[in-house]
Design a protein around this motif. Sequence first.
Motif, PDB file in Angstrom:
ATOM      1  N   HIS A  20       3.642   4.671  12.615  1.00 34.20           N
ATOM      2  CA  HIS A  20       3.808   4.622  11.147  1.00 34.20           C
ATOM      3  C   HIS A  20       4.699   5.812  10.801  1.00 34.20           C
ATOM      4  O   HIS A  20       4.243   6.956  10.764  1.00 34.20           O
ATOM      5  N   HIS A  36       7.498   8.002   8.556  1.00 40.66           N
ATOM      6  CA  HIS A  36       8.098   8.266   7.239  1.00 40.66           C
ATOM      7  C   HIS A  36       9.528   8.755   7.422  1.00 40.66           C
ATOM      8  O   HIS A  36       9.931   9.197   8.499  1.00 40.66           O
ATOM      9  N   ASN A  90       9.172   4.714   3.960  1.00 38.00           N
ATOM     10  CA  ASN A  90       8.689   4.389   5.307  1.00 38.00           C
ATOM     11  C   ASN A  90       9.815   3.744   6.097  1.00 38.00           C
ATOM     12  O   ASN A  90      10.876   3.461   5.555  1.00 38.00           O
ATOM     13  N   ARG A 139       0.841  -1.201   0.000  1.00 37.77           N
ATOM     14  CA  ARG A 139       0.000   0.000   0.000  1.00 37.77           C
ATOM     15  C   ARG A 139       0.878   1.254   0.000  1.00 37.77           C
ATOM     16  O   ARG A 139       1.075   1.885  -1.023  1.00 37.77           O
ATOM     17  N   ASP A 140       1.495   1.601   1.132  1.00 36.72           N
ATOM     18  CA  ASP A 140       2.326   2.813   1.160  1.00 36.72           C
ATOM     19  C   ASP A 140       3.544   2.618   0.252  1.00 36.72           C
ATOM     20  O   ASP A 140       3.977   3.539  -0.444  1.00 36.72           O
TER      21      ASP A 140
HETATM   22 ZN    ZN Z   1       2.310   6.658   5.182  1.00 35.11          ZN
END
Ligand code: ZN
Length: 515
Positions: free
Chosen positions: A201, A203, A237, A12-13
Amino acid sequence: MDKVVVFDTTLRDGEQSAGAALNIDEKLEIARQLEKLRVDVIEAGFPIASPGDFEAVRAIAAQVRGPVICGLAHAQAQAVDAAWDAVKDAAHPRIHIFLSSSEIHLFHQLRKSREEILRTSRDMVARAKGYLEDVEFSPMDASRTEPAYLYQILEAVIEAGATTVNIPDTVGYAAPGEFGALIEGIFKNVPNIRKAVVSVHCHNDLGLAVANSLTAIQAGARQVECTVNGIGERAGNAALEEIVMALRTRKDFYGPTTGVNTREIYKTSRLVSDLIGFAVQPNKAIVGSNAFRHESGIHQDGVLKASITYEIMDPKDVGLAGSALVLGKLSGRHAFKVRLEELGYTFSDEELNRSFLAFKQLADKKKVITDRDLEALVAEEMRTASQTYQLDHVQVSCGDHSMPTATVRLIGPEGEILADAALGTGPVDAIYKAINRLVGVPNQLTEFSVKSVTEGIDAIGEVTIRIESEGRAYTGRGAATDIIVASAKAYMNALNRLLAVRGPEPERKPKRKAG
Ligand code: ZN
Ligand code: KIV
Protein backbone atom coordinates in the motif's frame (compact mmCIF):
# COMPACT_ATOMS: atom_id res chain seq x y z
CA MET A 1 -1.89 -18.45 -13.37
CA ASP A 2 0.26 -15.97 -11.47
CA LYS A 3 -2.17 -13.22 -10.50
CA VAL A 4 -1.94 -9.99 -8.54
CA VAL A 5 -4.97 -9.18 -6.40
CA VAL A 6 -6.17 -5.64 -7.14
CA PHE A 7 -7.40 -4.05 -3.90
CA ASP A 8 -9.13 -0.77 -4.66
CA THR A 9 -9.25 1.77 -1.85
CA THR A 10 -10.73 4.71 -3.80
CA LEU A 11 -13.75 4.77 -1.49
CA ARG A 12 -11.62 4.71 1.67
CA ASP A 13 -8.10 6.16 1.27
CA GLY A 14 -9.21 8.00 -1.89
CA GLU A 15 -12.16 9.58 -0.14
CA GLN A 16 -9.77 10.60 2.65
CA SER A 17 -8.28 13.19 0.24
CA ALA A 18 -8.78 16.72 1.48
CA GLY A 19 -11.85 18.17 -0.27
CA ALA A 20 -13.32 14.81 -1.31
CA ALA A 21 -16.70 13.89 0.12
CA LEU A 22 -19.08 11.41 -1.45
CA ASN A 23 -22.62 10.63 -0.43
CA ILE A 24 -23.94 7.05 -0.24
CA ASP A 25 -25.44 7.06 -3.73
CA GLU A 26 -22.19 8.32 -5.22
CA LYS A 27 -20.21 5.66 -3.34
CA LEU A 28 -22.59 2.98 -4.58
CA GLU A 29 -22.24 4.23 -8.14
CA ILE A 30 -18.45 4.06 -7.91
CA ALA A 31 -18.57 0.61 -6.27
CA ARG A 32 -20.78 -0.70 -9.09
CA GLN A 33 -18.34 0.68 -11.63
CA LEU A 34 -15.40 -0.90 -9.75
CA GLU A 35 -17.26 -4.20 -10.00
CA LYS A 36 -17.49 -3.73 -13.78
CA LEU A 37 -13.79 -2.91 -13.79
CA ARG A 38 -13.37 -6.31 -12.08
CA VAL A 39 -11.20 -5.28 -9.19
CA ASP A 40 -10.80 -8.13 -6.71
CA VAL A 41 -11.38 -6.19 -3.48
CA ILE A 42 -13.23 -2.95 -2.76
CA GLU A 43 -12.28 -1.24 0.47
CA ALA A 44 -15.62 0.48 0.88
CA GLY A 45 -14.87 2.66 3.91
CA PHE A 46 -13.95 2.93 7.58
CA PRO A 47 -17.23 1.99 9.32
CA ILE A 48 -16.39 3.26 12.83
CA ALA A 49 -15.36 6.67 11.44
CA SER A 50 -18.92 8.01 11.00
CA PRO A 51 -22.51 6.79 10.62
CA GLY A 52 -22.33 7.84 6.95
CA ASP A 53 -19.28 5.66 6.36
CA PHE A 54 -20.93 2.76 8.15
CA GLU A 55 -24.10 3.00 6.06
CA ALA A 56 -22.14 3.29 2.82
CA VAL A 57 -20.10 0.16 3.56
CA ARG A 58 -23.26 -1.69 4.54
CA ALA A 59 -25.08 -0.65 1.37
CA ILE A 60 -22.14 -1.64 -0.83
CA ALA A 61 -21.79 -4.98 0.98
CA ALA A 62 -25.47 -5.70 0.38
CA GLN A 63 -25.60 -4.60 -3.25
CA VAL A 64 -22.23 -5.23 -4.87
CA ARG A 65 -21.84 -8.99 -4.94
CA GLY A 66 -18.86 -9.72 -7.20
CA PRO A 67 -15.73 -8.46 -5.43
CA VAL A 68 -14.64 -8.91 -1.83
CA ILE A 69 -16.05 -6.00 0.20
CA CYS A 70 -13.69 -4.83 2.89
CA GLY A 71 -14.25 -2.59 5.90
CA LEU A 72 -11.32 -0.88 7.63
CA ALA A 73 -10.87 -0.88 11.41
CA HIS A 74 -8.22 0.51 13.71
CA ALA A 75 -7.03 -1.99 16.32
CA GLN A 76 -9.83 -1.55 18.84
CA ALA A 77 -12.60 -3.97 19.65
CA GLN A 78 -15.43 -1.51 18.83
CA ALA A 79 -13.91 -0.68 15.45
CA VAL A 80 -13.51 -4.35 14.55
CA ASP A 81 -17.11 -5.04 15.62
CA ALA A 82 -18.39 -2.09 13.58
CA ALA A 83 -16.44 -3.28 10.53
CA TRP A 84 -18.00 -6.71 10.89
CA ASP A 85 -21.52 -5.26 11.28
CA ALA A 86 -20.98 -3.25 8.10
CA VAL A 87 -19.60 -6.05 5.90
CA LYS A 88 -21.41 -9.09 7.24
CA ASP A 89 -24.03 -9.13 4.45
CA ALA A 90 -21.40 -9.13 1.71
CA ALA A 91 -21.08 -12.16 -0.56
CA HIS A 92 -17.33 -12.05 0.24
CA PRO A 93 -16.62 -9.96 3.37
CA ARG A 94 -13.20 -8.86 4.65
CA ILE A 95 -12.05 -6.91 7.70
CA HIS A 96 -8.84 -4.90 7.41
CA ILE A 97 -7.20 -3.97 10.73
CA PHE A 98 -4.34 -1.50 11.05
CA LEU A 99 -2.04 -0.44 13.86
CA SER A 100 1.15 1.62 13.70
CA SER A 101 4.42 -0.23 14.14
CA SER A 102 7.21 2.32 13.56
CA GLU A 103 9.16 3.72 16.50
CA ILE A 104 8.22 7.23 15.29
CA HIS A 105 4.50 6.49 15.61
CA LEU A 106 4.84 4.46 18.80
CA PHE A 107 6.86 7.16 20.55
CA HIS A 108 5.21 10.36 19.29
CA GLN A 109 1.65 9.31 18.64
CA LEU A 110 0.55 6.15 20.39
CA ARG A 111 2.90 6.23 23.40
CA LYS A 112 2.75 2.45 23.62
CA SER A 113 5.43 -0.19 23.98
CA ARG A 114 6.31 -2.66 21.27
CA GLU A 115 4.90 -5.48 23.43
CA GLU A 116 1.53 -3.74 23.72
CA ILE A 117 1.36 -3.18 19.96
CA LEU A 118 2.23 -6.81 19.31
CA ARG A 119 -0.41 -8.04 21.76
CA THR A 120 -3.15 -5.72 20.47
CA SER A 121 -2.42 -6.64 16.84
CA ARG A 122 -2.69 -10.33 17.62
CA ASP A 123 -5.83 -9.90 19.77
CA MET A 124 -7.68 -7.79 17.22
CA VAL A 125 -6.91 -10.18 14.36
CA ALA A 126 -8.15 -13.04 16.56
CA ARG A 127 -11.31 -11.04 17.35
CA ALA A 128 -12.01 -10.46 13.63
CA LYS A 129 -11.23 -14.10 12.93
CA GLY A 130 -14.07 -14.98 15.31
CA TYR A 131 -16.39 -13.31 12.81
CA LEU A 132 -15.01 -14.30 9.41
CA GLU A 133 -12.24 -16.06 7.52
CA ASP A 134 -10.82 -13.21 5.42
CA VAL A 135 -8.79 -10.90 7.67
CA GLU A 136 -6.13 -8.43 6.59
CA PHE A 137 -3.63 -6.75 8.87
CA SER A 138 -1.51 -3.63 8.20
CA PRO A 139 1.38 -2.52 10.41
CA MET A 140 1.04 1.18 9.65
CA ASP A 141 4.23 3.04 8.66
CA ALA A 142 5.82 -0.37 7.95
CA SER A 143 8.49 1.10 5.68
CA ARG A 144 9.87 3.11 8.64
CA THR A 145 9.58 0.21 11.10
CA GLU A 146 12.65 -1.67 12.26
CA PRO A 147 12.57 -4.80 10.04
CA ALA A 148 13.20 -7.30 12.88
CA TYR A 149 10.16 -5.93 14.79
CA LEU A 150 8.07 -5.88 11.61
CA TYR A 151 8.86 -9.60 11.05
CA GLN A 152 7.73 -10.37 14.61
CA ILE A 153 4.39 -8.58 14.14
CA LEU A 154 3.74 -10.28 10.81
CA GLU A 155 4.47 -13.71 12.24
CA ALA A 156 2.17 -13.04 15.21
CA VAL A 157 -0.81 -11.80 13.15
CA ILE A 158 -0.51 -14.66 10.64
CA GLU A 159 -0.43 -17.03 13.59
CA ALA A 160 -3.63 -15.34 14.85
CA GLY A 161 -5.32 -15.92 11.48
CA ALA A 162 -4.52 -12.99 9.15
CA THR A 163 -4.89 -14.18 5.56
CA THR A 164 -3.37 -11.03 4.02
CA VAL A 165 -0.55 -8.95 5.49
CA ASN A 166 -0.26 -5.51 4.00
CA ILE A 167 2.96 -3.48 4.05
CA PRO A 168 2.09 0.22 3.92
CA ASP A 169 4.55 2.90 2.89
CA THR A 170 2.25 5.25 4.79
CA VAL A 171 4.17 8.47 4.22
CA GLY A 172 5.58 7.67 0.77
CA TYR A 173 9.13 7.61 2.11
CA ALA A 174 10.50 4.41 0.60
CA ALA A 175 12.65 4.23 -2.54
CA PRO A 176 11.90 1.40 -5.00
CA GLY A 177 15.07 -0.68 -4.45
CA GLU A 178 14.73 -0.33 -0.70
CA PHE A 179 11.03 -1.23 -0.69
CA GLY A 180 11.68 -4.29 -2.88
CA ALA A 181 14.41 -5.38 -0.46
CA LEU A 182 11.97 -4.97 2.46
CA ILE A 183 9.49 -7.33 0.79
CA GLU A 184 12.28 -9.82 0.03
CA GLY A 185 13.38 -9.59 3.68
CA ILE A 186 9.82 -10.37 4.80
CA PHE A 187 9.72 -13.51 2.64
CA LYS A 188 13.08 -14.63 4.05
CA ASN A 189 12.51 -13.82 7.72
CA VAL A 190 8.86 -14.46 8.54
CA PRO A 191 8.62 -18.24 8.97
CA ASN A 192 4.86 -18.56 8.29
CA ILE A 193 4.70 -15.92 5.51
CA ARG A 194 3.53 -18.43 2.86
CA LYS A 195 0.27 -18.84 4.81
CA ALA A 196 -0.75 -15.26 3.88
CA VAL A 197 -0.86 -13.06 0.80
CA VAL A 198 1.70 -10.26 0.97
CA SER A 199 0.16 -6.93 -0.02
CA VAL A 200 1.57 -3.42 -0.48
CA HIS A 201 0.00 0.00 0.00
CA CYS A 202 2.15 2.86 -1.29
CA HIS A 203 1.64 6.59 -0.95
CA ASN A 204 2.90 9.05 -3.50
CA ASP A 205 4.61 11.79 -1.49
CA LEU A 206 7.78 11.46 -3.59
CA GLY A 207 5.97 10.38 -6.74
CA LEU A 208 7.18 6.79 -6.25
CA ALA A 209 3.98 4.98 -5.28
CA VAL A 210 3.56 3.07 -8.55
CA ALA A 211 7.30 2.31 -8.87
CA ASN A 212 7.37 1.01 -5.29
CA SER A 213 4.26 -1.14 -5.85
CA LEU A 214 5.69 -2.68 -9.04
CA THR A 215 9.05 -3.37 -7.39
CA ALA A 216 7.22 -5.06 -4.52
CA ILE A 217 5.38 -7.27 -7.04
CA GLN A 218 8.76 -8.26 -8.51
CA ALA A 219 9.83 -9.19 -4.98
CA GLY A 220 6.79 -11.47 -4.53
CA ALA A 221 3.91 -9.26 -3.28
CA ARG A 222 0.64 -10.51 -4.76
CA GLN A 223 -1.84 -7.83 -3.68
CA VAL A 224 -1.60 -4.13 -4.54
CA GLU A 225 -3.66 -1.48 -2.84
CA CYS A 226 -4.40 1.41 -5.14
CA THR A 227 -6.93 4.06 -6.11
CA VAL A 228 -8.48 5.27 -9.35
CA ASN A 229 -6.58 8.33 -10.65
CA GLY A 230 -4.16 7.87 -7.72
CA ILE A 231 -6.30 9.96 -5.37
CA GLY A 232 -5.78 9.62 -1.63
CA GLU A 233 -4.38 11.12 1.54
CA ARG A 234 -1.96 14.02 0.77
CA ALA A 235 -0.24 13.33 -2.58
CA GLY A 236 -2.39 10.25 -3.03
CA ASN A 237 -1.95 6.51 -3.44
CA ALA A 238 -0.56 4.32 -6.20
CA ALA A 239 -2.76 4.78 -9.29
CA LEU A 240 -4.73 1.64 -10.15
CA GLU A 241 -4.71 2.32 -13.89
CA GLU A 242 -0.94 2.78 -13.98
CA ILE A 243 -0.18 -0.45 -12.10
CA VAL A 244 -2.66 -2.48 -14.12
CA MET A 245 -1.47 -1.15 -17.49
CA ALA A 246 2.21 -1.49 -16.52
CA LEU A 247 1.66 -5.16 -15.62
CA ARG A 248 -0.23 -5.70 -18.86
CA THR A 249 2.00 -3.73 -21.22
CA ARG A 250 5.25 -5.04 -19.68
CA LYS A 251 4.12 -8.59 -18.93
CA ASP A 252 7.40 -9.64 -20.54
CA PHE A 253 9.20 -7.91 -17.68
CA TYR A 254 6.92 -8.24 -14.63
CA GLY A 255 5.21 -11.59 -15.30
CA PRO A 256 1.98 -11.67 -13.24
CA THR A 257 -1.34 -10.32 -14.54
CA THR A 258 -4.51 -8.90 -13.02
CA GLY A 259 -8.17 -9.73 -13.59
CA VAL A 260 -9.05 -6.11 -14.37
CA ASN A 261 -11.20 -5.39 -17.41
CA THR A 262 -8.96 -2.62 -18.73
CA ARG A 263 -11.62 -1.40 -21.18
CA GLU A 264 -13.51 0.04 -18.19
CA ILE A 265 -10.50 2.09 -17.01
CA TYR A 266 -11.25 5.35 -18.77
CA LYS A 267 -14.89 5.39 -17.81
CA THR A 268 -14.04 4.60 -14.17
CA SER A 269 -11.48 7.39 -14.13
CA ARG A 270 -14.00 9.95 -15.42
CA LEU A 271 -16.70 8.81 -13.02
CA VAL A 272 -14.40 9.14 -10.01
CA SER A 273 -13.12 12.50 -11.22
CA ASP A 274 -16.64 13.84 -11.74
CA LEU A 275 -18.10 12.58 -8.49
CA ILE A 276 -15.13 13.49 -6.28
CA GLY A 277 -14.62 16.75 -8.11
CA PHE A 278 -10.89 16.39 -8.80
CA ALA A 279 -9.87 17.07 -12.39
CA VAL A 280 -7.45 14.62 -14.03
CA GLN A 281 -4.30 16.42 -15.16
CA PRO A 282 -3.97 16.30 -18.98
CA ASN A 283 -0.56 14.57 -18.90
CA LYS A 284 -1.65 11.92 -16.36
CA ALA A 285 -0.46 8.49 -17.49
CA ILE A 286 -3.17 6.25 -19.02
CA VAL A 287 -6.21 8.48 -18.33
CA GLY A 288 -5.05 12.07 -18.97
CA SER A 289 -6.62 13.78 -21.98
CA ASN A 290 -3.17 13.98 -23.62
CA ALA A 291 -2.16 10.40 -22.84
CA PHE A 292 -2.92 9.23 -26.39
CA ARG A 293 -2.59 12.54 -28.23
CA HIS A 294 0.27 13.17 -30.61
CA GLU A 295 1.11 16.77 -31.30
CA SER A 296 4.45 16.93 -33.07
CA GLY A 297 4.51 16.42 -36.84
CA ILE A 298 7.15 13.69 -36.62
CA HIS A 299 5.13 11.75 -34.05
CA GLN A 300 1.89 12.13 -36.04
CA ASP A 301 3.64 10.94 -39.16
CA GLY A 302 4.99 7.89 -37.32
CA VAL A 303 1.63 6.99 -35.75
CA LEU A 304 -0.14 7.26 -39.12
CA LYS A 305 2.41 4.86 -40.64
CA ALA A 306 2.36 2.41 -37.72
CA SER A 307 0.98 3.23 -34.27
CA ILE A 308 3.69 1.12 -32.62
CA THR A 309 6.21 3.87 -33.47
CA TYR A 310 4.96 6.16 -30.69
CA GLU A 311 2.18 4.26 -28.92
CA ILE A 312 2.94 1.49 -26.45
CA MET A 313 -0.73 0.80 -25.67
CA ASP A 314 -3.85 0.65 -27.82
CA PRO A 315 -6.20 3.43 -26.61
CA LYS A 316 -9.09 0.97 -27.06
CA ASP A 317 -7.56 -1.23 -24.36
CA VAL A 318 -8.25 1.43 -21.75
CA GLY A 319 -11.72 2.15 -23.10
CA LEU A 320 -11.07 5.11 -25.34
CA ALA A 321 -13.07 5.15 -28.56
CA GLY A 322 -9.90 5.60 -30.58
CA SER A 323 -11.58 7.50 -33.39
CA ALA A 324 -12.81 11.10 -33.14
CA LEU A 325 -16.40 11.07 -34.32
CA VAL A 326 -17.82 14.54 -34.65
CA LEU A 327 -21.34 15.34 -33.47
CA GLY A 328 -23.15 18.61 -34.22
CA LYS A 329 -26.58 20.23 -34.22
CA LEU A 330 -27.88 18.05 -37.05
CA SER A 331 -27.06 14.84 -35.20
CA GLY A 332 -30.05 12.84 -34.06
CA ARG A 333 -30.89 11.05 -30.86
CA HIS A 334 -29.64 7.76 -32.25
CA ALA A 335 -26.15 9.00 -33.12
CA PHE A 336 -26.02 10.71 -29.74
CA LYS A 337 -27.01 7.52 -27.92
CA VAL A 338 -24.60 5.34 -29.92
CA ARG A 339 -21.72 7.72 -29.24
CA LEU A 340 -22.47 7.76 -25.52
CA GLU A 341 -22.60 3.98 -25.49
CA GLU A 342 -19.24 3.85 -27.26
CA LEU A 343 -17.90 6.09 -24.52
CA GLY A 344 -19.23 3.60 -21.97
CA TYR A 345 -22.39 5.36 -20.73
CA THR A 346 -25.75 3.63 -20.41
CA PHE A 347 -28.85 5.64 -19.60
CA SER A 348 -32.48 5.15 -18.75
CA ASP A 349 -34.89 6.69 -21.30
CA GLU A 350 -35.51 9.64 -19.02
CA GLU A 351 -31.80 10.32 -18.49
CA LEU A 352 -31.22 10.02 -22.21
CA ASN A 353 -34.01 12.51 -22.94
CA ARG A 354 -32.57 15.02 -20.47
CA SER A 355 -29.03 14.63 -21.78
CA PHE A 356 -30.19 14.87 -25.40
CA LEU A 357 -31.99 18.12 -24.62
CA ALA A 358 -28.82 19.49 -23.05
CA PHE A 359 -26.86 18.26 -26.10
CA LYS A 360 -29.18 20.13 -28.48
CA GLN A 361 -28.87 23.32 -26.44
CA LEU A 362 -25.10 22.95 -26.55
CA ALA A 363 -25.12 22.22 -30.27
CA ASP A 364 -26.90 25.53 -30.84
CA LYS A 365 -23.95 27.32 -29.30
CA LYS A 366 -21.10 25.11 -30.41
CA LYS A 367 -20.53 23.84 -33.93
CA VAL A 368 -18.57 20.68 -33.25
CA ILE A 369 -19.21 18.58 -30.19
CA THR A 370 -16.26 16.43 -29.19
CA ASP A 371 -16.06 13.45 -26.86
CA ARG A 372 -14.76 15.72 -24.08
CA ASP A 373 -17.78 18.01 -24.58
CA LEU A 374 -20.07 15.01 -24.32
CA GLU A 375 -18.34 13.82 -21.15
CA ALA A 376 -18.63 17.30 -19.60
CA LEU A 377 -22.31 17.43 -20.57
CA VAL A 378 -23.08 13.99 -19.14
CA ALA A 379 -21.14 14.79 -15.95
CA GLU A 380 -23.14 18.00 -15.55
CA GLU A 381 -26.41 16.08 -15.98
CA MET A 382 -25.31 13.49 -13.41
CA ARG A 383 -24.28 16.19 -10.95
CA THR A 384 -27.54 18.10 -11.13
CA ALA A 385 -29.92 15.12 -11.19
CA SER A 386 -29.65 14.38 -7.46
CA GLN A 387 -29.19 17.87 -6.03
CA THR A 388 -31.32 19.22 -3.17
CA TYR A 389 -31.24 22.73 -4.65
CA GLN A 390 -31.23 23.08 -8.44
CA LEU A 391 -30.12 26.15 -10.30
CA ASP A 392 -33.04 27.25 -12.46
CA HIS A 393 -31.95 30.63 -13.76
CA VAL A 394 -29.07 33.03 -13.39
CA GLN A 395 -28.63 36.49 -14.83
CA VAL A 396 -25.93 39.07 -14.23
CA SER A 397 -25.31 42.63 -15.12
CA CYS A 398 -21.74 43.90 -14.95
CA GLY A 399 -19.21 46.09 -16.70
CA ASP A 400 -16.51 48.63 -15.92
CA HIS A 401 -19.02 51.34 -14.96
CA SER A 402 -21.77 49.34 -13.33
CA MET A 403 -22.26 47.56 -10.02
CA PRO A 404 -22.11 43.80 -10.56
CA THR A 405 -25.62 42.53 -9.84
CA ALA A 406 -26.94 38.98 -9.99
CA THR A 407 -30.45 37.57 -10.02
CA VAL A 408 -30.75 33.90 -9.17
CA ARG A 409 -33.66 31.48 -9.20
CA LEU A 410 -33.39 28.07 -7.55
CA ILE A 411 -35.71 25.09 -7.23
CA GLY A 412 -35.77 24.06 -3.58
CA PRO A 413 -35.99 20.61 -1.92
CA GLU A 414 -39.79 20.49 -2.20
CA GLY A 415 -39.92 21.86 -5.71
CA GLU A 416 -40.55 25.43 -4.50
CA ILE A 417 -39.25 28.32 -6.58
CA LEU A 418 -36.86 30.63 -4.72
CA ALA A 419 -35.47 33.85 -6.10
CA ASP A 420 -33.22 36.65 -4.90
CA ALA A 421 -30.70 39.21 -6.11
CA ALA A 422 -27.46 40.63 -4.74
CA LEU A 423 -24.64 43.03 -5.48
CA GLY A 424 -21.05 41.82 -5.43
CA THR A 425 -17.46 42.82 -6.14
CA GLY A 426 -17.76 41.00 -9.46
CA PRO A 427 -20.39 38.90 -11.27
CA VAL A 428 -19.39 35.61 -9.62
CA ASP A 429 -19.31 37.19 -6.17
CA ALA A 430 -22.76 38.67 -6.82
CA ILE A 431 -24.13 35.25 -7.85
CA TYR A 432 -22.65 33.52 -4.81
CA LYS A 433 -24.09 36.19 -2.51
CA ALA A 434 -27.54 35.81 -4.07
CA ILE A 435 -27.38 32.02 -3.69
CA ASN A 436 -26.21 32.42 -0.07
CA ARG A 437 -29.25 34.57 0.68
CA LEU A 438 -31.48 31.72 -0.52
CA VAL A 439 -29.71 28.67 0.86
CA GLY A 440 -28.39 30.30 4.04
CA VAL A 441 -25.45 27.97 4.74
CA PRO A 442 -22.39 29.89 5.96
CA ASN A 443 -19.20 28.93 4.14
CA GLN A 444 -16.01 30.37 2.73
CA LEU A 445 -14.87 30.13 -0.86
CA THR A 446 -11.22 29.02 -0.73
CA GLU A 447 -10.44 28.03 -4.31
CA PHE A 448 -11.79 28.97 -7.71
CA SER A 449 -10.41 27.86 -11.05
CA VAL A 450 -11.74 27.84 -14.57
CA LYS A 451 -10.50 25.90 -17.57
CA SER A 452 -11.81 25.16 -20.99
CA VAL A 453 -12.76 21.57 -21.79
CA THR A 454 -11.82 21.88 -25.46
CA GLU A 455 -10.19 24.48 -27.68
CA GLY A 456 -11.94 27.42 -29.37
CA ILE A 457 -13.97 30.48 -28.45
CA ASP A 458 -17.16 28.39 -28.14
CA ALA A 459 -15.56 25.83 -25.82
CA ILE A 460 -17.29 24.53 -22.71
CA GLY A 461 -15.83 26.16 -19.61
CA GLU A 462 -15.41 24.01 -16.54
CA VAL A 463 -15.27 25.71 -13.15
CA THR A 464 -13.90 23.92 -10.08
CA ILE A 465 -14.29 25.50 -6.68
CA ARG A 466 -13.68 24.60 -3.08
CA ILE A 467 -15.67 25.91 -0.14
CA GLU A 468 -15.08 25.35 3.56
CA SER A 469 -17.60 25.09 6.33
CA GLU A 470 -16.99 24.07 9.94
CA GLY A 471 -13.47 22.87 9.17
CA ARG A 472 -14.48 20.65 6.27
CA ALA A 473 -13.82 21.27 2.58
CA TYR A 474 -16.25 20.56 -0.27
CA THR A 475 -15.43 20.61 -3.95
CA GLY A 476 -17.88 21.65 -6.63
CA ARG A 477 -17.76 21.54 -10.42
CA GLY A 478 -19.90 23.05 -13.10
CA ALA A 479 -19.70 23.12 -16.88
CA ALA A 480 -21.35 25.42 -19.44
CA THR A 481 -20.39 27.42 -22.52
CA ASP A 482 -20.89 30.52 -20.35
CA ILE A 483 -18.33 30.55 -17.52
CA ILE A 484 -20.57 32.70 -15.31
CA VAL A 485 -23.27 30.02 -15.52
CA ALA A 486 -20.60 27.34 -14.97
CA SER A 487 -19.49 29.23 -11.83
CA ALA A 488 -23.05 29.25 -10.50
CA LYS A 489 -23.40 25.52 -11.23
CA ALA A 490 -20.09 24.76 -9.47
CA TYR A 491 -21.24 26.65 -6.39
CA MET A 492 -24.58 24.80 -6.33
CA ASN A 493 -22.69 21.51 -6.66
CA ALA A 494 -20.43 22.31 -3.68
CA LEU A 495 -23.34 23.59 -1.56
CA ASN A 496 -25.39 20.48 -2.31
CA ARG A 497 -22.48 18.28 -1.24
CA LEU A 498 -22.18 20.28 1.97
CA LEU A 499 -25.89 19.88 2.62
CA ALA A 500 -25.74 16.15 1.89
CA VAL A 501 -23.07 15.72 4.56
CA ARG A 502 -24.45 18.17 7.09
CA GLY A 503 -28.19 18.11 6.51
CA PRO A 504 -30.29 21.26 5.94
CA GLU A 505 -29.74 24.38 8.01
CA PRO A 506 -32.39 24.29 10.79
CA GLU A 507 -32.70 28.05 11.17
CA ARG A 508 -32.47 29.25 7.65
CA LYS A 509 -33.55 32.74 6.88
CA PRO A 510 -37.07 32.79 5.46
CA LYS A 511 -36.85 32.44 1.73
CA ARG A 512 -38.31 34.77 -0.78
CA LYS A 513 -40.75 33.04 -3.04
CA ALA A 514 -40.68 34.16 -6.62
CA GLY A 515 -43.64 35.59 -8.43
ZN1 ZN B 1 -2.99 4.87 3.05
O1 KIV C 1 -1.41 4.52 4.50
C1 KIV C 1 -1.70 3.66 5.35
O2 KIV C 1 -0.88 3.21 6.14
C2 KIV C 1 -3.09 3.24 5.41
C3 KIV C 1 -3.40 2.07 6.29
C4 KIV C 1 -4.72 2.21 6.95
C5 KIV C 1 -3.28 0.79 5.50
O3 KIV C 1 -3.92 3.77 4.72
